[in-house]
Design a protein around this motif. Structure first.
Motif, PDB file in Angstrom:
ATOM      1  N   GLY A  14       0.504  -1.589   0.334  1.00 40.44           N
ATOM      2  CA  GLY A  14      -0.035  -0.287  -0.287  1.00 40.44           C
ATOM      3  C   GLY A  14       0.832   1.514   0.097  1.00 40.44           C
ATOM      4  N   GLY A  15       2.018   1.511  -0.468  1.00 48.71           N
ATOM      5  CA  GLY A  15       3.036   2.393  -0.433  1.00 48.71           C
ATOM      6  C   GLY A  15       3.007   3.290   0.841  1.00 48.71           C
ATOM      7  N   THR A  16       2.928   4.725   1.336  1.00 48.32           N
ATOM      8  CA  THR A  16       3.054   4.674   2.545  1.00 48.32           C
ATOM      9  C   THR A  16       0.742   5.283   2.800  1.00 48.32           C
ATOM     10  N   GLY A  17       0.296   5.132   1.521  1.00 41.59           N
ATOM     11  CA  GLY A  17      -1.417   5.112   1.708  1.00 41.59           C
ATOM     12  C   GLY A  17      -1.480   6.496   1.188  1.00 41.59           C
ATOM     13  N   ASN A  18      -0.500   7.562   0.577  1.00 41.53           N
ATOM     14  CA  ASN A  18      -0.918   8.798   0.525  1.00 41.53           C
ATOM     15  C   ASN A  18      -0.572   8.733  -1.020  1.00 41.53           C
ATOM     16  N   PRO A  19      -1.674   9.424  -2.413  1.00 45.50           N
ATOM     17  CA  PRO A  19      -0.967   9.576  -3.030  1.00 45.50           C
ATOM     18  C   PRO A  19       0.637  10.627  -3.599  1.00 45.50           C
ATOM     19  N   PHE A  20       0.897  10.284  -4.110  1.00 48.52           N
ATOM     20  CA  PHE A  20       2.087  10.956  -5.335  1.00 48.52           C
ATOM     21  C   PHE A  20       3.559  10.813  -4.851  1.00 48.52           C
ATOM     22  N   PHE A  21       3.157  10.190  -4.178  1.00 50.44           N
ATOM     23  CA  PHE A  21       5.087   8.902  -2.971  1.00 50.44           C
ATOM     24  C   PHE A  21       4.829   7.350  -3.837  1.00 50.44           C
ATOM     25  N   THR A  22       6.111   7.821  -4.077  1.00 47.52           N
ATOM     26  CA  THR A  22       6.498   6.593  -4.550  1.00 47.52           C
ATOM     27  C   THR A  22       6.861   4.726  -3.367  1.00 47.52           C
ATOM     28  N   THR A  23       6.804   3.689  -4.628  1.00 48.14           N
ATOM     29  CA  THR A  23       6.932   2.506  -2.940  1.00 48.14           C
ATOM     30  C   THR A  23       8.506   3.253  -3.008  1.00 48.14           C
ATOM     31  N   ASP A  24       9.483   4.257  -3.093  1.00 49.53           N
ATOM     32  CA  ASP A  24      10.845   3.767  -2.889  1.00 49.53           C
ATOM     33  C   ASP A  24      10.854   4.878  -2.051  1.00 49.53           C
ATOM     34  N   THR A  25      10.081   5.885  -1.505  1.00 50.64           N
ATOM     35  CA  THR A  25       9.582   6.390  -0.311  1.00 50.64           C
ATOM     36  C   THR A  25       9.011   5.957   0.480  1.00 50.64           C
ATOM     37  N   SER A  26       8.799   4.418  -0.269  1.00 48.02           N
ATOM     38  CA  SER A  26       7.875   3.880   1.372  1.00 48.02           C
ATOM     39  C   SER A  26       8.458   3.192   1.756  1.00 48.02           C
ATOM     40  N   ALA A  27       9.349   2.618   1.037  1.00 49.51           N
ATOM     41  CA  ALA A  27      10.371   1.547   1.368  1.00 49.51           C
ATOM     42  C   ALA A  27      11.590   2.742   2.696  1.00 49.51           C
ATOM     43  N   VAL A  28      12.364   3.621   2.229  1.00 51.33           N
ATOM     44  CA  VAL A  28      13.336   3.754   2.930  1.00 51.33           C
ATOM     45  C   VAL A  28      12.209   4.794   4.012  1.00 51.33           C
ATOM     46  N   LEU A  29      10.595   5.372   4.555  1.00 50.95           N
ATOM     47  CA  LEU A  29      10.424   5.411   5.190  1.00 50.95           C
ATOM     48  C   LEU A  29      10.234   4.087   6.196  1.00 50.95           C
ATOM     49  N   ARG A  30       9.744   3.428   5.488  1.00 53.52           N
ATOM     50  CA  ARG A  30       9.724   2.237   6.976  1.00 53.52           C
ATOM     51  C   ARG A  30      11.015   1.971   6.999  1.00 53.52           C
ATOM     52  N   ALA A  31      11.878   1.644   6.509  1.00 50.25           N
ATOM     53  CA  ALA A  31      13.059   0.934   7.297  1.00 50.25           C
ATOM     54  C   ALA A  31      13.415   1.842   8.266  1.00 50.25           C
ATOM     55  N   ALA A  32      13.174   3.198   7.741  1.00 53.33           N
ATOM     56  CA  ALA A  32      13.653   4.664   9.404  1.00 53.33           C
ATOM     57  C   ALA A  32      13.116   3.943  10.180  1.00 53.33           C
ATOM     58  N   GLU A  33      11.535   3.933   9.966  1.00 50.71           N
ATOM     59  CA  GLU A  33      10.942   3.400  11.589  1.00 50.71           C
ATOM     60  C   GLU A  33      10.751   2.427  12.075  1.00 50.71           C
ATOM     61  N   LEU A  34      11.304   1.945  11.197  1.00 54.85           N
ATOM     62  CA  LEU A  34      11.508  -0.072  11.624  1.00 54.85           C
ATOM     63  C   LEU A  34      12.336  -0.038  12.508  1.00 54.85           C
ATOM     64  N   HIS A  35      13.716   0.562  12.244  1.00 52.57           N
ATOM     65  CA  HIS A  35      15.203   0.685  12.592  1.00 52.57           C
ATOM     66  C   HIS A  35      15.891  -0.216  11.790  1.00 52.57           C
ATOM     67  N   CYS A  36      15.866  -0.656  10.351  1.00 56.85           N
ATOM     68  CA  CYS A  36      16.372  -0.784   9.289  1.00 56.85           C
ATOM     69  C   CYS A  36      17.535  -0.820   9.841  1.00 56.85           C
ATOM     70  N   HIS A  37      19.373  -1.674   9.448  1.00 54.26           N
ATOM     71  CA  HIS A  37      20.084  -0.759   9.627  1.00 54.26           C
ATOM     72  C   HIS A  37      20.234  -0.870   8.112  1.00 54.26           C
ATOM     73  N   ALA A  38      19.566  -0.749   6.862  1.00 54.30           N
ATOM     74  CA  ALA A  38      19.783  -0.291   5.753  1.00 54.30           C
ATOM     75  C   ALA A  38      19.033  -0.951   4.862  1.00 54.30           C
ATOM     76  N   VAL A  39      18.428  -0.223   3.527  1.00 50.79           N
ATOM     77  CA  VAL A  39      17.642  -0.801   2.119  1.00 50.79           C
ATOM     78  C   VAL A  39      18.694  -1.082   1.382  1.00 50.79           C
ATOM     79  N   LEU A  40      17.781  -2.757   0.677  1.00 52.42           N
ATOM     80  CA  LEU A  40      18.268  -3.360  -0.294  1.00 52.42           C
ATOM     81  C   LEU A  40      17.865  -2.937  -1.513  1.00 52.42           C
ATOM     82  N   LYS A  41      17.901  -1.959  -2.699  1.00 54.00           N
ATOM     83  CA  LYS A  41      17.388  -1.960  -3.300  1.00 54.00           C
ATOM     84  C   LYS A  41      17.796  -2.954  -4.743  1.00 54.00           C
ATOM     85  N   ALA A  42      16.887  -3.963  -5.438  1.00 50.24           N
ATOM     86  CA  ALA A  42      17.166  -5.518  -5.692  1.00 50.24           C
ATOM     87  C   ALA A  42      16.639  -4.144  -7.320  1.00 50.24           C
ATOM     88  N   THR A  43      17.377  -4.340  -8.278  1.00 52.82           N
ATOM     89  CA  THR A  43      17.344  -4.002  -9.795  1.00 52.82           C
ATOM     90  C   THR A  43      17.702  -4.810 -10.613  1.00 52.82           C
TER      91      THR A  43
END
Length: 238
Positions: free
Chosen positions: A133-162
């Motif tokens: 569900g992304g951030t739950g808001n329009p205009f925000f990408t799932t990239d932004t959602s990923a970084v936001l959730r990582a920061a919220e959940l005390h993740c040590h890093a984001v792995l961007k799989a490309t």
């Protein structure tokens, strides 16, 4: 070199799930991805996942066509991420991993609604968290959602799989002289205009001093190999 990070937010594109014939979901790819993530969890990594919905719909592209407004199109894109997340949750459970889908868009008859404290509890229990569900808001990408959730959940890093095995000085598909970076700072990435994530996502990663690992999920590489340091990747870190 193996990464020392243990709690990782893995960002996957929806296109990673597509079948060769263009169908939105490829069961074999889904099963291989789930097995890869299962190996990572058995290796001691705590995994949260954000997956895009581009294999089904792209809100920005739809709205740009002019026949639907951006908020509505983005809402449709959020629903696409829920479909992908439920498919991935099912595949992870089949691979022997306890997985839980949580959606920023509330749909309690289908999956749990995202809230930070329950999400942390699931991660602490060793469950793989699939964040829809992304951030739950329009205009925000799932990239932004990923970084936001990582920061919220005390993740040590984001792995961007490309589709490529790291960050390059230019597009390696069109420029054979392109150089792959092993390590680069957030500031250097901005100064060199390297398109690692969309601007809002990368600005949040920089502000949160959150490392971003960029690597390829296609064989011979894998999420587990990137995290264990046996596959090439680029580390973007302060």
């Amino acid at each position: 070199m193996a990464h020392s990070y243990r709690r990782i937010l893995v960002k996957l594109s929806g296109e990673a799930l597509m079948a060769p014939d263009g169908y939105w979901l490829h069961p074999q790819t889904l099963a291989q991805l789930a097995e890869d993530l299962a190996r990572a969890t058995r290796g001691g990594f705590e995994i949260a996942l954000v997956i895009g919905g581009g294999n089904i719909i792209r809100g920005a592209r739809m709205s740009a066509a002019g026949w639907i407004d951006r908020p509505t199109a983005d809402s449709m894109g959020m629903l696409a991420t829920v479909m992908n997340s439920l498919a991935l949750e099912t595949a992870l459970n089949a691979a022997g991993v306890s997985a839980r889908t949580m959606s920023a868009v509330s749909m309690p008859t289908i999956c749990e609604t995202y809230a930070r404290q329950p999400a942390l509890h699931h991660l602490d229990k060793g469950q793989v968290l699939v964040l829809a569900g992304g951030t739950g808001n329009p205009f925000f990408t799932t990239d932004t959602s990923a970084v936001l959730r990582a920061a919220e959940l005390h993740c040590h890093a984001v792995l961007k799989a490309t589709q490529v095995d790291g960050v390059y000085s230019a597009d390696p598909k069109t420029n054979p002289e392109a150089i792959r970076y092993d390590h680069i700072t957030h500031d250097e990435a901005i100064a060199r205009d390297l398109k690692i994530m969309d601007t809002a996502a990368f600005a949040l990663a920089r502000e949160s001093r959150l490392p971003v690992i960029v690597g390829c999920v296609h064989a011979p590489s894998s999420i587990t190999a990137i995290l264990e340091g046996t596959a090439p990747s680029t580390l973007v870190a302060p």
